[in-house]
Design an enzyme around this catalytic site. Structure first.
Site, PDB file in Angstrom:
ATOM      1  N   SER A 126       0.926  -1.272  -0.167  1.00 37.43           N
ATOM      2  CA  SER A 126       0.090  -0.165   0.020  1.00 37.43           C
ATOM      3  C   SER A 126       0.742   1.144  -0.081  1.00 37.43           C
ATOM      4  O   SER A 126       1.727   1.465   0.580  1.00 37.43           O
ATOM      5  CB  SER A 126      -0.953   0.094   1.142  1.00 37.43           C
ATOM      6  N   ASP A 169      -6.724  -6.529   3.831  1.00 42.98           N
ATOM      7  CA  ASP A 169      -6.035  -5.281   4.154  1.00 42.98           C
ATOM      8  C   ASP A 169      -6.225  -4.774   5.457  1.00 42.98           C
ATOM      9  O   ASP A 169      -7.411  -4.653   5.988  1.00 42.98           O
ATOM     10  CB  ASP A 169      -6.917  -4.297   3.101  1.00 42.98           C
ATOM     11  N   MET A 220     -11.819  -5.863   4.773  1.00 40.55           N
ATOM     12  CA  MET A 220     -11.163  -5.165   5.628  1.00 40.55           C
ATOM     13  C   MET A 220     -10.765  -5.556   6.968  1.00 40.55           C
ATOM     14  O   MET A 220     -11.749  -6.184   7.613  1.00 40.55           O
ATOM     15  CB  MET A 220     -11.572  -3.770   6.052  1.00 40.55           C
ATOM     16  N   HIS A 232      -8.372   1.196  -4.498  1.00 37.14           N
ATOM     17  CA  HIS A 232      -9.290   0.762  -3.610  1.00 37.14           C
ATOM     18  C   HIS A 232      -9.943   2.033  -3.223  1.00 37.14           C
ATOM     19  O   HIS A 232      -9.570   3.078  -2.528  1.00 37.14           O
ATOM     20  CB  HIS A 232      -8.633   0.181  -2.363  1.00 37.14           C
ATOM     21  N   HIS A 243      -1.102  -1.364  -4.187  1.00 38.89           N
ATOM     22  CA  HIS A 243      -2.305  -1.081  -3.693  1.00 38.89           C
ATOM     23  C   HIS A 243      -2.424   0.383  -3.616  1.00 38.89           C
ATOM     24  O   HIS A 243      -1.765   0.918  -2.927  1.00 38.89           O
ATOM     25  CB  HIS A 243      -2.634  -1.944  -2.292  1.00 38.89           C
ATOM     26  N   MET A 253      -9.021   7.843  -0.828  1.00 39.59           N
ATOM     27  CA  MET A 253      -9.764   8.467   0.393  1.00 39.59           C
ATOM     28  C   MET A 253     -10.543   9.646   0.120  1.00 39.59           C
ATOM     29  O   MET A 253      -9.859  10.784  -0.201  1.00 39.59           O
ATOM     30  CB  MET A 253      -9.143   8.465   1.766  1.00 39.59           C
ATOM     31  N   MET A 291     -12.221   4.196  -1.223  1.00 40.62           N
ATOM     32  CA  MET A 291     -12.834   4.692   0.091  1.00 40.62           C
ATOM     33  C   MET A 291     -13.644   5.737  -0.056  1.00 40.62           C
ATOM     34  O   MET A 291     -13.157   6.827   0.576  1.00 40.62           O
ATOM     35  CB  MET A 291     -11.963   4.478   1.171  1.00 40.62           C
ATOM     36  N   ASP A 300      -4.661   3.491  -2.069  1.00 45.51           N
ATOM     37  CA  ASP A 300      -5.974   3.948  -1.240  1.00 45.51           C
ATOM     38  C   ASP A 300      -6.510   5.221  -1.754  1.00 45.51           C
ATOM     39  O   ASP A 300      -5.549   6.182  -1.695  1.00 45.51           O
ATOM     40  CB  ASP A 300      -5.475   3.719  -0.020  1.00 45.51           C
TER      41      ASP A 300
END
Length: 215
Positions: free
Chosen positions: A8, A175, A137, A66, A33, A37, A68, A35
């Site tokens: 990540s 994760d 998660m 990913h 990965h 957000m 979020m 992330d």
């Protein structure tokens, strides 16, 4: 099935992000990965499609994005065009999950669905045959460096049973709090893609860290 490692970049040095991506892929990681957000679905704000587009120029690794974010359907096209290979959204953030899955696939990406620790597998049972990956998660999303929630191992095992029983071509990604010790627990429960941040980027020897997590 060999375990896939997805470092990540949330734990990377953002001032040298392209080099940080190269560092982990040169050390043996297959995925990166990413992330995303939005400060609403989770408290923090990270990166947008523009950063992914810039990184794509420097890496051929699988970009595992990913989301979020609230309203994930509004972000899919931009991240697909930026170079995402897999786009995962949270079932908790979507009112029409099946439609989002089809949107991801129509954009040319593999589709993943993520579930938070408090979310039951029942929330995704009706779409399991449509997704390429389920992300479980093992921490509450939003921050790196959290402790692995061990009670999620049962959820991983139950998902693995369903996938095998129905003979679905679906990967299980995990994760949150993954390191050399918790990775073995997750693998034994049925996970085949492991996301790790600080355990890889904070290690003295990244190659050894990846090998230890892979098992």
């Amino acid at each position: 099935m060999a375990t896939i490692i997805a470092p990540s970049i949330l734990s990377a040095d953002f001032a040298h992000l392209a080099d940080e991506v190269k560092k982990v892929t040169d050390a043996g990681a297959e995925y990166v990965h990413i992330d995303v957000m939005d400060g609403t679905f989770v408290p923090e704000i990270t990166i947008g499609a523009g950063v992914v587009k810039s990184l794509r120029k420097f890496s051929r690794a699988v970009f595992d994005v990913h989301l979020m974010v609230e309203h994930p359907e509004t972000q899919i096209e931009s991240f697909a065009k930026a170079g995402a290979d897999i786009i995962t959204f949270h079932v908790e953030a979507s009112k029409h999950s099946h439609r989002v899955i089809q949107q991801i696939k129509s954009a040319g990406c593999k589709a993943g669905v993520a579930i938070n620790p408090a979310t039951s597998l029942a929330a995704i049972e009706e779409i399991l045959s449509d997704v390429d990956m389920v992300l479980i998660m093992t921490v509450n999303p939003g921050y790196g460096g959290q402790k692995f929630i061990s009670s999620m191992l049962d959820k991983i095992s139950r998902l693995k049973y369903i996938i095998d029983d129905e003979e679905l071509p679906c990967y299980i990604e995990v994760d949150g709090g993954i390191n050399a010790e918790t990775s073995k627990l997750a693998r034994d429960a049925g996970a085949n893609i492991l996301v790790a941040g600080s355990a890889i980027y904070g290690a003295e020897n990244i190659s050894d860290a990846i090998k230890n997590i892979r098992g």
